[in-house]
Design a protein around this motif. Sequence first.
Motif, mmCIF file in Angstrom:
data_model
loop_
_atom_site.group_PDB
_atom_site.id
_atom_site.type_symbol
_atom_site.label_atom_id
_atom_site.label_comp_id
_atom_site.label_asym_id
_atom_site.label_seq_id
_atom_site.Cartn_x
_atom_site.Cartn_y
_atom_site.Cartn_z
ATOM 1 N N GLY A 152 -6.858 -4.383 2.586
ATOM 2 C CA GLY A 152 -7.230 -4.955 1.457
ATOM 3 C C GLY A 152 -7.191 -6.731 1.337
ATOM 4 O O GLY A 152 -6.411 -7.115 2.189
ATOM 5 N N THR A 199 -10.573 0.893 -2.292
ATOM 6 C CA THR A 199 -11.103 -0.360 -2.919
ATOM 7 C C THR A 199 -12.032 -0.034 -4.038
ATOM 8 O O THR A 199 -12.672 0.953 -4.127
ATOM 9 C CB THR A 199 -11.570 -1.432 -1.982
ATOM 10 N N THR A 256 0.930 -1.138 -0.050
ATOM 11 C CA THR A 256 -0.032 -0.044 -0.107
ATOM 12 C C THR A 256 0.910 1.147 -0.002
ATOM 13 O O THR A 256 0.729 2.015 -0.701
ATOM 14 C CB THR A 256 -1.038 -0.018 1.086
ATOM 15 N N ILE A 261 -7.623 -2.005 -6.292
ATOM 16 C CA ILE A 261 -7.079 -0.597 -5.526
ATOM 17 C C ILE A 261 -6.541 0.486 -6.354
ATOM 18 O O ILE A 261 -6.048 0.321 -7.188
ATOM 19 C CB ILE A 261 -5.920 -1.181 -4.466
#
Length: 144
Positions: A95, A123, A63, A101
């Motif tokens: 997630g 998301t 991320t 994403i």
Amino acid sequence: MSEPAATSNHHAEAVKELMLQHDAFSKLLGLQVDEVGPGYCRLHFTVRPDMVNGFGALHGGVTFSAADSAFAFACNSHGRQSVGLTVTIDYLEAGKVGDLITVEAREESLKHKVGVYQVRATTQSGAVLALFKGTAYRTSNEIL
């Protein structure tokens, strides 16, 4: 679209293409850049099984890396080489494998030597995974 805006978008696109030629890590993550413009970037990726931690949640490092890449495309879009000076991230949700994403970076402030950017990772259902803030130092090196 006005001539200056079109020129700026074209310039941001050219910078993105140059950066992607040498960005092996973004390629490794499977990041797909959807849109760039002056001070802006939107990209996406799909969470793969090799991106999750021991609990089956999207690894925070993935991320962070995706947000950092969006930040890089946004802050370099003006054509001056910029480097991260400081960044922070808040993880709000996790997630999972198969999630799509979307990561969107927006310029909040641009000065001669410093730019500030907010990056949001969401998301496909709109859940906010992370909020990232980056401050970039703008060098005097022209990219193109």
